[in-house]
Design an enzyme around this catalytic site. Structure first.
Site, mmCIF file in Angstrom:
data_model
loop_
_atom_site.group_PDB
_atom_site.id
_atom_site.type_symbol
_atom_site.label_atom_id
_atom_site.label_comp_id
_atom_site.label_asym_id
_atom_site.label_seq_id
_atom_site.Cartn_x
_atom_site.Cartn_y
_atom_site.Cartn_z
ATOM 1 N N ARG A 1 122.005 135.035 29.204
ATOM 2 C CA ARG A 1 122.011 133.779 28.439
ATOM 3 C C ARG A 1 121.064 133.848 27.248
ATOM 4 N NH1 ARG A 1 123.097 130.310 33.996
ATOM 5 N NH2 ARG A 1 125.297 130.900 34.001
ATOM 6 N N HIS B 1 131.282 125.895 1.373
ATOM 7 C CA HIS B 1 132.098 126.854 0.605
ATOM 8 C C HIS B 1 133.407 126.237 0.094
ATOM 9 C CE1 HIS B 1 129.302 129.825 2.212
ATOM 10 N NE2 HIS B 1 129.824 130.711 1.402
ATOM 11 N N GLU C 1 129.126 133.387 29.237
ATOM 12 C CA GLU C 1 127.898 133.511 30.050
ATOM 13 C C GLU C 1 127.535 132.187 30.728
ATOM 14 O OE1 GLU C 1 127.518 136.618 29.128
ATOM 15 O OE2 GLU C 1 125.781 137.342 30.255
ATOM 16 N N ARG D 1 127.418 128.614 -7.117
ATOM 17 C CA ARG D 1 128.556 127.735 -7.398
ATOM 18 C C ARG D 1 128.067 126.480 -8.128
ATOM 19 N NH1 ARG D 1 134.130 128.122 -7.481
ATOM 20 N NH2 ARG D 1 135.093 126.152 -6.933
ATOM 21 N N GLU E 1 128.570 123.189 29.708
ATOM 22 C CA GLU E 1 128.553 122.157 30.750
ATOM 23 C C GLU E 1 127.784 122.688 31.964
ATOM 24 O OE1 GLU E 1 131.441 123.125 29.167
ATOM 25 O OE2 GLU E 1 131.495 121.381 27.854
ATOM 26 N N GLY F 1 136.003 130.815 36.213
ATOM 27 C CA GLY F 1 134.772 131.543 35.925
ATOM 28 C C GLY F 1 133.522 130.744 36.252
ATOM 29 N N SER F 2 133.659 129.411 36.294
ATOM 30 C CA SER F 2 132.462 128.596 36.551
ATOM 31 C C SER F 2 132.121 128.572 38.034
ATOM 32 C CB SER F 2 132.691 127.158 36.063
ATOM 33 O OG SER F 2 132.968 127.148 34.690
ATOM 34 N N TRP G 1 139.100 138.476 31.294
ATOM 35 C CA TRP G 1 138.167 138.303 30.174
ATOM 36 C C TRP G 1 137.017 139.299 30.216
ATOM 37 C CZ3 TRP G 1 139.627 136.154 26.014
ATOM 38 C CH2 TRP G 1 140.406 134.993 26.019
ATOM 39 N N ILE G 2 137.195 140.451 30.845
ATOM 40 C CA ILE G 2 136.061 141.362 31.012
ATOM 41 C C ILE G 2 135.887 142.205 29.738
ATOM 42 C CG2 ILE G 2 134.940 143.048 32.509
ATOM 43 C CD1 ILE G 2 135.617 140.164 33.711
HETATM 44 C C1 LIG Z 1 135.876 136.269 24.607
HETATM 45 C C2 LIG Z 1 135.388 136.113 26.011
HETATM 46 C C3 LIG Z 1 134.686 137.139 26.608
HETATM 47 C C4 LIG Z 1 134.290 137.039 27.947
HETATM 48 N N1 LIG Z 1 133.663 138.102 28.549
HETATM 49 C C5 LIG Z 1 133.421 138.047 29.887
HETATM 50 C C6 LIG Z 1 132.889 139.178 30.589
HETATM 51 O O1 LIG Z 1 132.598 140.226 29.988
HETATM 52 N N2 LIG Z 1 132.719 139.104 31.922
HETATM 53 C C7 LIG Z 1 133.030 137.976 32.627
HETATM 54 O O2 LIG Z 1 132.861 137.971 33.847
HETATM 55 N N3 LIG Z 1 133.535 136.876 31.994
HETATM 56 C C8 LIG Z 1 133.734 136.888 30.649
HETATM 57 N N4 LIG Z 1 134.253 135.779 30.006
HETATM 58 C C9 LIG Z 1 134.620 134.622 30.796
HETATM 59 C C10 LIG Z 1 133.690 133.424 30.646
HETATM 60 O O3 LIG Z 1 132.450 133.698 31.237
HETATM 61 C C11 LIG Z 1 134.416 132.239 31.298
HETATM 62 O O4 LIG Z 1 135.512 131.914 30.471
HETATM 63 C C12 LIG Z 1 133.518 131.033 31.456
HETATM 64 O O5 LIG Z 1 132.512 131.295 32.417
HETATM 65 C C13 LIG Z 1 134.300 129.779 31.902
HETATM 66 O O6 LIG Z 1 135.165 130.059 32.954
HETATM 67 P P1 LIG Z 1 136.702 129.578 32.845
HETATM 68 O O7 LIG Z 1 137.226 130.063 31.556
HETATM 69 O O8 LIG Z 1 137.404 130.014 34.082
HETATM 70 O O9 LIG Z 1 136.623 128.008 32.779
HETATM 71 P P2 LIG Z 1 136.591 127.007 34.037
HETATM 72 O O10 LIG Z 1 135.554 127.451 34.997
HETATM 73 O O11 LIG Z 1 137.951 126.813 34.534
HETATM 74 O O12 LIG Z 1 136.101 125.677 33.316
HETATM 75 C C14 LIG Z 1 136.982 124.851 32.540
HETATM 76 C C15 LIG Z 1 136.181 123.671 31.999
HETATM 77 O O13 LIG Z 1 135.640 122.887 33.086
HETATM 78 C C16 LIG Z 1 134.238 122.803 32.964
HETATM 79 N N5 LIG Z 1 133.615 122.823 34.291
HETATM 80 C C17 LIG Z 1 133.946 123.635 35.336
HETATM 81 N N6 LIG Z 1 133.135 123.386 36.385
HETATM 82 C C18 LIG Z 1 132.261 122.436 35.985
HETATM 83 C C19 LIG Z 1 131.160 121.762 36.608
HETATM 84 N N7 LIG Z 1 130.765 122.060 37.846
HETATM 85 N N8 LIG Z 1 130.496 120.823 35.891
HETATM 86 C C20 LIG Z 1 130.867 120.538 34.609
HETATM 87 N N9 LIG Z 1 131.893 121.126 33.969
HETATM 88 C C21 LIG Z 1 132.577 122.065 34.645
HETATM 89 C C22 LIG Z 1 133.839 124.019 32.136
HETATM 90 O O14 LIG Z 1 132.568 123.838 31.523
HETATM 91 C C23 LIG Z 1 134.974 124.087 31.156
HETATM 92 O O15 LIG Z 1 134.749 123.132 30.145
HETATM 93 C C24 LIG Z 1 134.573 135.850 28.670
HETATM 94 C C25 LIG Z 1 135.247 134.789 28.040
HETATM 95 C C26 LIG Z 1 135.658 134.915 26.731
HETATM 96 C C27 LIG Z 1 136.411 133.786 26.103
#
Ligand SMILES: Cc1cc2nc3c(=O)[nH]c(=O)nc-3n(C[C@H](O)[C@H](O)[C@H](O)COP(=O)(O)OP(=O)(O)OC[C@H]3O[C@@H](n4cnc5c(N)ncnc54)[C@H](O)[C@@H]3O)c2cc1C
Length: 385
Positions: A243, A338, A363, A268, A367, A129-130, A154-155
């Protein structure tokens, strides 16, 4: 509140009353049964919450960004999931307003204003997602439209949203990659499967799903703005609102945790006095209120800058980073205050502790926010005095 007009203050108060009267009494039951809050969403429609970013000409009740932040905070104070149910929707409203063709605006915005059509954004893929530019969902152009293949994960709200702002590649060979990315305004239909609802730590009641596109067809007119290749920049602009919304959700969770802690610390007693009079607990409460106030000011500052028409990726990033880390810290402290009851599912505090981490990850992770902030610091020559 003082920077808001009388009308906007009235709207925020109305949402606060809705939360106290309709949300607080039912939230624990809905949360633990993981039930979609149908009746509360209907009430949010009546209150105009899905039309907060839609101009009056399309039937909305638009408010300033600071007002939007404070409404979101109120909803999240009651249940973060409710604020989540309108977050992506608002971003898609803003995307349509800023970049949509006249036909796209006319087609969607009036029904989005009432909440009849609710919207979500699909960015994240199972592979990541990043690093969005590495996405693999592709929309190939044919004579009569696009054929989409790929998967998203995760949408949130995607089973019930009728409109999905789908970030995908329309030119997978483009270099730099972002020039080949577009947003498709996708609706449910053949070729799009919502394959499963993902089990979650918190953020219950609203669904976060896997989406699979297999030869899904979208018309040529589905490209946001009508021209391919602008989707990445469009979505980054939308994420400034996203954000701020997540920062506001964190304010709401933090405030709920502080309010519960203040009440508990006065009722309490131990060693013959209310526990707030023990210096450790008093200091906790003072620190919670101080950091929450700072987080709110940072968020409102970013919101005001957005309304002044300035680029706020750094400001929104700072607000989201600081407010979410603050909410996590406050939620943990609320558990401490609590005592054993902080760990009980018969109290709300454990929910705040489970909900807070989402704002750290969602969002754009914190990081990634730091990457955005430092890049802007360098580009702008530091912080303005
Ligand atoms: C409950 C929930 C609801 C969500 N809803 C939506 C939604 O509606 N639509 C949607 O599109 N997404 C949604 N997401 C997804 C969310 O946006 C992503 O989980 C998030 O952007 C991180 O992507 P990833 O999980 O693939 O982690 P990764 O990108 O794999 O990252 C893993 C770790 O590596 C770190 N990292 C990665 N690249 C870098 C970098 N360049 N520099 C420093 N650190 C880095 C990250 O910060 C993280 O700690 C949702 C997630 C959750 C948990």
């Amino acid at each position: 509140m003082t920077t808001l007009s009388d009308d906007e203050q009235f709207i925020v108060r109305t949402v606060r009353q809705f939360v106290d009267k309709d949300v607080k009494p039912v939230v624990r039951e809905l949360e633990h049964a993981d039930t979609y809050p149908e009746a509360l969403i209907e009430r949010m429609k009546e209150l105009g919450i899905f039309g907060l970013a839609v101009p009056e000409e399309y039937g909305g009740t638009p408010v300033s960004t600071p007002c939007y932040v404070l409404i979101t905070e109120e909803l999240a104070r009651g249940w973060m999931s409710l604020a989540g149910a309108m977050g992506g929707h608002t971003v898609v409203c803003k995307l349509l307003l800023k970049f949509g063709t006249p036909e796209q605006k006319q087609h969607y915005l009036p029904r989005m204003a009432t909440g009849e059509v609710r919207a979500t954004m699909a960015l994240t893929e199972p592979g990541g997602g990043s690093d969005l530019q590495a996405m693999r969902t592709v929309a190939r152009k044919s004579a009569d439209g696009y054929v989409v293949n790929g998967s998203k994960t995760w949408i949130t709200n995607s089973r019930r949203s009728r409109l999905i702002a789908l970030l995908c590649k329309t030119d997978p060979d483009a270099r730099p990659a972002h020039q080949g990315i577009s947003i498709l305004l996708a609706e449910h239909g053949p070729g799009l499967t919502v394959s499963r609802d993902l089990p979650k730590l918190g953020y219950k009641g609203v669904e976060s799903c896997e989406l699979s596109f297999e030869d899904y067809r979208a018309p040529l007119a589905a490209v946001l703005g009508g021209v391919e290749g602008h989707g990445f920049a469009q979505m980054m602009s939308g994420l400034e609102t996203g954000r701020l919304q997540v920062a506001a959700r964190a304010l709401g969770v933090g405030r709920a945790a502080l309010e519960d802690s203040l009440a508990y610390a006065q009722s309490r007693e131990s060693f013959g006095k209310p526990i707030w009079q023990h210096q450790s607990i008093g200091n906790y409460l003072a620190d919670m209120a101080t950091s929450l106030s700072a987080a709110r000011q940072l968020t409102l500052h970013a919101a005001r800058e957005a309304d002044a028409g300035r680029r706020v990726d750094m400001e929104a990033g700072m607000a989201k980073l600081f407010a979410s880390e603050t909410a996590m810290q406050i939620a943990l402290t609320a558990v401490r205050i609590h005592g054993g009851y902080g760990y009980s599912t018969e109290f709300d505090v454990e929910r705040y502790f489970r909900d807070a981490p989402l704002m750290i990850v969602g969002e754009g992770t914190n990081e990634i926010q730091r990457n955005v902030i430092v890049r802007q610091l360098i580009a702008r020559g530091g912080l303005e005095p």
